[in-house]
Structure formats: C-alpha cells, structure tokens
Design an enzyme around this catalytic site. Structure first.
Site, PDB file in Angstrom:
ATOM      1  N   GLN A 191       0.821  -1.210   0.000  1.00  0.00           N
ATOM      2  CA  GLN A 191       0.000   0.000   0.000  1.00  0.00           C
ATOM      3  C   GLN A 191       0.852   1.255   0.000  1.00  0.00           C
ATOM      4  OE1 GLN A 191      -2.632  -0.099   3.372  1.00  0.00           O
ATOM      5  NE2 GLN A 191      -2.961  -2.299   3.156  1.00  0.00           N
ATOM      6  N   GLY A 192       2.159   1.072  -0.131  1.00  0.00           N
ATOM      7  CA  GLY A 192       3.016   2.243  -0.114  1.00  0.00           C
ATOM      8  C   GLY A 192       3.436   2.676   1.276  1.00  0.00           C
ATOM      9  N   GLY A 194       5.564   1.085   3.383  1.00  0.00           N
ATOM     10  CA  GLY A 194       7.004   0.926   3.567  1.00  0.00           C
ATOM     11  C   GLY A 194       7.742   2.077   2.920  1.00  0.00           C
ATOM     12  N   ASP A 218      18.940  -6.334   0.854  1.00  0.00           N
ATOM     13  CA  ASP A 218      18.847  -7.646   0.245  1.00  0.00           C
ATOM     14  C   ASP A 218      18.640  -7.464  -1.260  1.00  0.00           C
ATOM     15  OD1 ASP A 218      16.921 -10.510   0.396  1.00  0.00           O
ATOM     16  OD2 ASP A 218      18.800 -10.270   1.484  1.00  0.00           O
ATOM     17  N   TYR A 225      14.516   0.411  -2.866  1.00  0.00           N
ATOM     18  CA  TYR A 225      15.281   1.539  -2.356  1.00  0.00           C
ATOM     19  C   TYR A 225      15.771   2.456  -3.466  1.00  0.00           C
ATOM     20  CZ  TYR A 225      15.087  -0.622   2.203  1.00  0.00           C
ATOM     21  OH  TYR A 225      14.631  -1.148   3.376  1.00  0.00           O
TER      22      TYR A 225
END
Lengths: 246, 194
Positions: A191-192, A194, A218, A225
C-alpha cells in the site's frame, strides 16, 4: 532490511506527504503534535549552525590546499522550504468494509513496545532476539520510526492501537546514518506504507543535517530503495560484511 | 594482547546475512571452542616500534585528524561536527599515535552502531608517511575485536574499489549473497522529480 520481498504495484492514492484533513472527533489530540523540539535539540541546531559559520570563516582564513575538499554544509531543509517532519503524522484515514475506522500514523517518538515488535518480526519470519537486547538497540538508535494502525469500532467505543511497521537508523549524529530493520506487517504491505516509512525517516535524517544516509539491502529489495533515491555501489564503493573465520 | 572469547549464539538478521553465510556466523554453542581474536601485531610490538594505542578521544587533536583526512583525500570536516561525531561513535574508536606525539593520530578508525547488533566502520585512515607497515590492519583488528567483545558480530563498512583487497584479509566480504550497500543521493531524486 525490508521485508517487502515480493515485488508489488504500489498504490499511491492513499498516500501523500501532506497531512490529510481529518474529522476532529475521531482524532486524539496527540496526532496534531508538531515537531516538539526539546530545548537541548534547539541548542544543538544552533550549535551546528555556529559550526557552519566557523567552517566558512576557517576556509577563508586558512591557506587551504586547492585539492582539499570541505564537506559541504547541508542546507536542504532551509532552501527547499520543507516543513520539518513532525513527531507524529497521519498517513491515512479510511473506513474498512466492516464499518471500523482506521488511521495509519507515522511516528518518530520512538517508544516501541518490544513485545509488539517481536510479534511483528514473527509475522514476517525474522528470527527472534532477546528482548532486553532489542530494547537496548532501540535506545541506542538515533531515530526510530514507527507505523501504527488505530482502529475504532463503528460504535466508537473501542480503540485498538497496533504496531504495523518500523524502521530505525543508527548514526554518529553528525555525518553518517545507517538504516536498519525496515519492517512492515504483511497484511499492510503493498500500500506504499514501507515507502512512506523510509521516505519520512530519510527526510527526518536530512533535516537533522546528516549528510550521508546508507543502508544494506537484500538483492530482492534493491529496486525498492532505488525508487526512494538510494544508489547501489555509488562510484563503485562496495558494502562489505565481516564474517567469522572458518 | 591475545584475548579469547567464547562465541555464544550470536544474533543475526536472516535478511541481512542469508542462510549460506549464516553457518559461519551462528556456530552452535560449544563451551570448549574459543575463537582467538587474530591480532597480527601485538600491542607490545606496536609500543616497541614507538606507537601508542588509544581507545578514546581524550588527547585526540581534531585538527590533526583533519590533516590526516586531507592527506589521504578525504574531505576535511568541520571541527565542531567532528567532535560531535567522535562523541557518538557508540561502537568503537581506535587510533594509533607516535608515543612522542601523543595527540596526533597516525592511524584511525571508528565504528557507529546500536551497541548490540550492528556496527558500521567509518573513516579508516593511515597517514601516508606511515602506510605499508601494518598500522591500518592493526587499528581494524582492534576495532573488530572491541566490537566482538561487546557481542556485535554484524560489522559492515563501505569500501572504495582500491581498498577492497585491504579488507578482505581482515575477514570482510563484498556483497555477501547479493546484499548491496546503498547510499541516499538527492541527485537521484532530482532526476525523478515529476
């Protein structure tokens, strides 16, 4: 490390960087907290600004070698006209299908119940750690960002607060910070949240004049990222980990 | 200084170090097994050669440290912020000085972290006039030993390409199992700005 392992399409509709308009009767007053700077923090900012002028003065007075570089003072928060990240921020306010009202709150106050955190880690499959050590690690982290879900039943009498996400950053409070343990409850992934968590934490770090924000990702979440402005192996610089001799 | 520590079950995030590496990091608790901290040049030899080992910032002259930074091509830091950073290296701090010049660092390394699980090593420098004789290795080994004594086994750092071979013999692996070191860059966001 982010637990958002499966690539998913992000829903941006419920997220924006500004606060949503909310109905007053539903929100506890604490949500409207602006950045409450403790007096020591105010002093620290002044102190850092004094250092900035010192650096300008010293670079003029000293006979510096032309090839030496000075760490550029960070002026991000002033120039871009950005609001400081407040201690608490409402990210979403929505009605669920069963009539309950749910609010998602981003918080920087850092008070995390280690038992709730352990439950969250269980949900994503991370190994358990001694709670006393977890508590110490949180205390020694420079910033701890959390996501809470506050659900209110349709009658309005029951309120449940649940930890659904966390990220923390360690730092020397002057130059470098490293983000660790980015975690979002699996039932709230996709859902955005994070993304919002890391974005807000990053901005909070930049606003505290930390110029170098790093993390170790990872392989499955490197793209996550990248979309947030992080670059892997910048200029060939590699992340290395120590391992026990075998 | 040869200290021995027994490895109790070290704690590790499975997402930081995957299973293939975990077997090296999480040995089964064996009371009779000890891991000797490998120190190539013992303290006695360092002092015989005229170097002092320091573990705190008392006596450290920040402008001398800045000089060493500049001499290896690192940016000079503002002194006030440098002091702030040094006081918050809640992981480890090791530096060598010549015994007859106790405030000037000739080799330096510091680590930040949360004090129990993770640490990142920054600013590893050796004065160019003293490079090549094992001083960098000496400070790194002591930083690692200090961190391990505190129970921290997740030790990371960022290495420029030309020094990766310096860290390998110390026990560091680049990109273990595809884990990438990433750094935030405002430039990247400027590019993506709608």
């Amino acid at each position: 490390m982010c637990s958002l392992a499966a690539p998913r399409l992000w829903c941006h509709t419920c997220l924006s960087s500004s606060r949503f308009e909310v109905r007053n009767e539903l929100l506890p007053p604490t949500v409207y907290l602006r950045l409450k700077r403790k007096p020591e923090k105010r002093l620290e900012r002044w102190f850092l600004k004094a250092g900035f002028w010192d650096s300008i003065a010293s670079s003029i007075l000293k006979n510096n070698n032309a090839t030496e570089t000075m760490v550029p003072p960070s002026t991000l928060h002033e120039e871009e006209g950005e609001e400081p990240i407040p201690d608490q921020l409402l990210l979403a306010d929505r009605s669920l299908s069963d009539g309950t009202q749910e609010q998602i709150i981003f918080s920087l106050t850092g008070d995390v119940d280690v038992h709730a955190l352990q439950d969250l880690c269980d949900k994503v499959g991370w190994p358990r750690r001694p709670l006393s050590k977890v508590a110490v690690s949180l205390k020694n982290s420079f910033l701890v960002a959390t996501l809470y879900s506050i659900t209110k039943s349709p009658e309005g009498d029951e309120e449940r607060k649940q930890l659904i996400g966390m990220a923390r950053a360690t730092s020397d409070q002057a130059f470098n910070a490293t983000i660790w343990d980015v975690i979002v409850d699996p039932s709230y992934q996709g859902q955005g949240l994070g993304k919002a968590l890391v974005q807000k934490l990053t901005r909070a770090l930049l606003q505290r004049d930390i110029g170098n924000i790093s993390l170790f990702a990872d392989s499955k979440v490197v793209d996550f990222y990248k979309n947030l402005g992080f670059e892997a192996d910048p200029e060939g610089i590699k992340g290395m980990f120590w391992h026990l001799p075998f | 200084m040869h200290s021995y520590i027994s490895i109790r079950s070290p704690l590790l995030r499975s997402t930081i170090l995957p299973l293939s590496l975990r077997r090296y990091i999480t040995p089964r608790y064996n009371p009779t097994a000890v891991a000797s901290l490998s120190i190539s040049i013992p303290d006695s030899e360092l002092s015989a050669r005229g170097f002092s080992i320091n573990y705190s910032t008392t006596n450290l002259d920040p402008s001398a440290l800045n000089d060493v930074f500049a001499s290896v091509g690192f940016p000079r830091r503002d002194t006030a912020r440098l002091n702030l950073a040094l006081s918050h290296s809640s992981g480890s701090l090791v530096w060598l000085s010549r015994t007859n010049e106790p405030t000037k660092p000739v080799a330096f390394a510091r680590a930040t972290g949360d004090g129990v699980f993770n640490a990142v090593v920054w600013d590893v420098v050796v004065d160019p006039s003293y490079q090549g004789i094992g001083l960098g290795k000496a400070v790194m080994e002591r930083v690692i030993a200090d961190l391990r004594e505190k129970g921290i086994v997740n030790i990371a750092l960022y290495a420029e390409p030309r020094v990766i071979s310096f860290y390998r013999p110390l026990g560091f692996i680049p990109d273990p199992d595809g884990i990438k070191g990433m750094v935030y860059s405002r430039r990247n966001l400027q590019k993506k700005k709608r």
